[in-house]
Design a protein around this motif. Structure first.
Motif, mmCIF file in Angstrom:
data_model
loop_
_atom_site.group_PDB
_atom_site.id
_atom_site.type_symbol
_atom_site.label_atom_id
_atom_site.label_comp_id
_atom_site.label_asym_id
_atom_site.label_seq_id
_atom_site.Cartn_x
_atom_site.Cartn_y
_atom_site.Cartn_z
ATOM 1 N N ARG A 60 -7.192 68.509 85.747
ATOM 2 C CA ARG A 60 -6.784 67.115 85.614
ATOM 3 C C ARG A 60 -5.798 66.742 86.714
ATOM 4 O O ARG A 60 -4.956 67.543 87.109
ATOM 5 N N PHE A 61 -5.889 65.511 87.192
ATOM 6 C CA PHE A 61 -4.933 64.995 88.163
ATOM 7 C C PHE A 61 -3.697 64.459 87.442
ATOM 8 O O PHE A 61 -3.799 63.846 86.376
ATOM 9 N N LYS A 62 -2.542 64.681 88.049
ATOM 10 C CA LYS A 62 -1.302 64.096 87.547
ATOM 11 C C LYS A 62 -1.196 62.653 88.043
ATOM 12 O O LYS A 62 -1.597 62.344 89.163
ATOM 13 N N ASN A 63 -0.622 61.801 87.220
ATOM 14 C CA ASN A 63 -0.380 60.422 87.623
ATOM 15 C C ASN A 63 0.949 60.305 88.354
ATOM 16 O O ASN A 63 1.877 61.089 88.117
ATOM 17 N N ILE A 64 1.038 59.327 89.233
ATOM 18 C CA ILE A 64 2.304 58.994 89.879
ATOM 19 C C ILE A 64 3.088 58.090 88.932
ATOM 20 O O ILE A 64 2.531 57.164 88.338
ATOM 21 N N GLN A 65 4.361 58.371 88.793
ATOM 22 C CA GLN A 65 5.182 57.594 87.868
ATOM 23 C C GLN A 65 5.204 56.120 88.262
ATOM 24 O O GLN A 65 5.428 55.772 89.418
ATOM 25 N N ARG A 66 4.972 55.274 87.287
ATOM 26 C CA ARG A 66 4.981 53.829 87.519
ATOM 27 C C ARG A 66 6.401 53.375 87.844
ATOM 28 O O ARG A 66 7.360 53.813 87.218
ATOM 29 N N ASN A 67 6.525 52.483 88.839
ATOM 30 C CA ASN A 67 7.833 51.963 89.235
ATOM 31 C C ASN A 67 7.735 50.448 89.380
ATOM 32 O O ASN A 67 7.090 49.945 90.310
ATOM 33 N N ARG A 68 8.352 49.712 88.468
ATOM 34 C CA ARG A 68 8.235 48.254 88.470
ATOM 35 C C ARG A 68 8.845 47.636 89.724
ATOM 36 O O ARG A 68 8.354 46.629 90.233
ATOM 37 N N PHE A 69 9.935 48.217 90.193
ATOM 38 C CA PHE A 69 10.582 47.728 91.417
ATOM 39 C C PHE A 69 9.592 47.776 92.576
ATOM 40 O O PHE A 69 9.451 46.811 93.342
#
Length: 223
Positions: A60-69
């Motif tokens: 499985r691929f890891k997701n990149i953490q979402r950053n609202r900024f």
């Protein structure tokens, strides 16, 4: 420009598939709008790859953490807003803050790039179980689409191994979808270019422009 594509849904949430009488193809998933920023687009790619019938060797691929900024400000890097982005580098004092913001955005991207590199190390070819078919993507006006097709449509033996009731689930894709993965690194140079342009403009501001218009940054009130 936001692009339309297809993302698979959980089996329990799927509505009855549409059927094409001519091609006997069932459509899976739902249409979504893709944002322009690379973090969102990579996470979309990862979500498509992480389906049971696309994963390679169960990795499985890891997701990149979402950053609202980052999500909020990245659109300023798009061509249609490039003038706004550059204009901010001319505003006295704020241009220094804008430079710091650009550096911060670059740092957020680089953090995501580490996740991207880790994923690439685990899977040499994440497209191994996907089906490259730009003609069908053009027909359906998408970059990728989830389908359920008769097994005789498929030549890849690994994909055939997941056959059920004479049918198999696949994902078709085109070059634009492929670029979301292999083109992720190019965004580093977009960030670096904006930072270099901002530094150049700021230096020109404080060394030449402000003096030419008789503006003293050390005494903005002119008193």
């Amino acid at each position: 420009m936001n692009a339309s594509s297809s993302l698979v849904e959980d089996n329990r949430a799927r509505s009855p598939p549409r059927r094409s009488s001519q091609e006997n193809i069932r459509f899976r998933g739902r249409a979504i709008k893709l944002k322009s920023n690379p973090l969102f687009r990579f996470n979309y790619f990862a979500a498509c790859y992480n389906t049971n019938y696309n994963m390679v060797n169960g990795v499985r691929f890891k997701n990149i953490q979402r950053n609202r900024f980052y999500y909020w400000l990245y659109p300023l890097f798009r061509v249609r807003y490039i003038v706004v982005s550059l204009a901010l580098s001319f505003v006295p004092f704020f241009n220094l803050l804008w430079l710091l913001i650009l550096i911060a955005l670059w740092g957020i991207y680089e953090k995501g790039h580490r996740v991207y590199k880790d994923n690439r190390k685990q899977v040499e070819n994440p497209f191994e179980r996907m089906v490259y078919n730009p003609e069908m993507c053009e027909k359906y006006r998408c970059m990728n689409k989830f389908l359920e097709v008769p097994v005789e449509y498929i030549q890849n033996e690994e994909i055939k191994a997941s056959v059920r009731d004479g049918r198999v689930q696949i994902m078709i894709y085109n070059d634009k979808f492929k670029a979301m993965f292999y083109g992720f690194t190019k965004y580093r140079w977009i960030h670096i270019t904006h930072i270099c342009l901002s530094i150049s403009i700021i230096l020109a501001d404080y060394l030449l422009l402000y003096h030419f218009v008789d503006f003293d940054p050390a005494n903005p009130s002119g008193i």
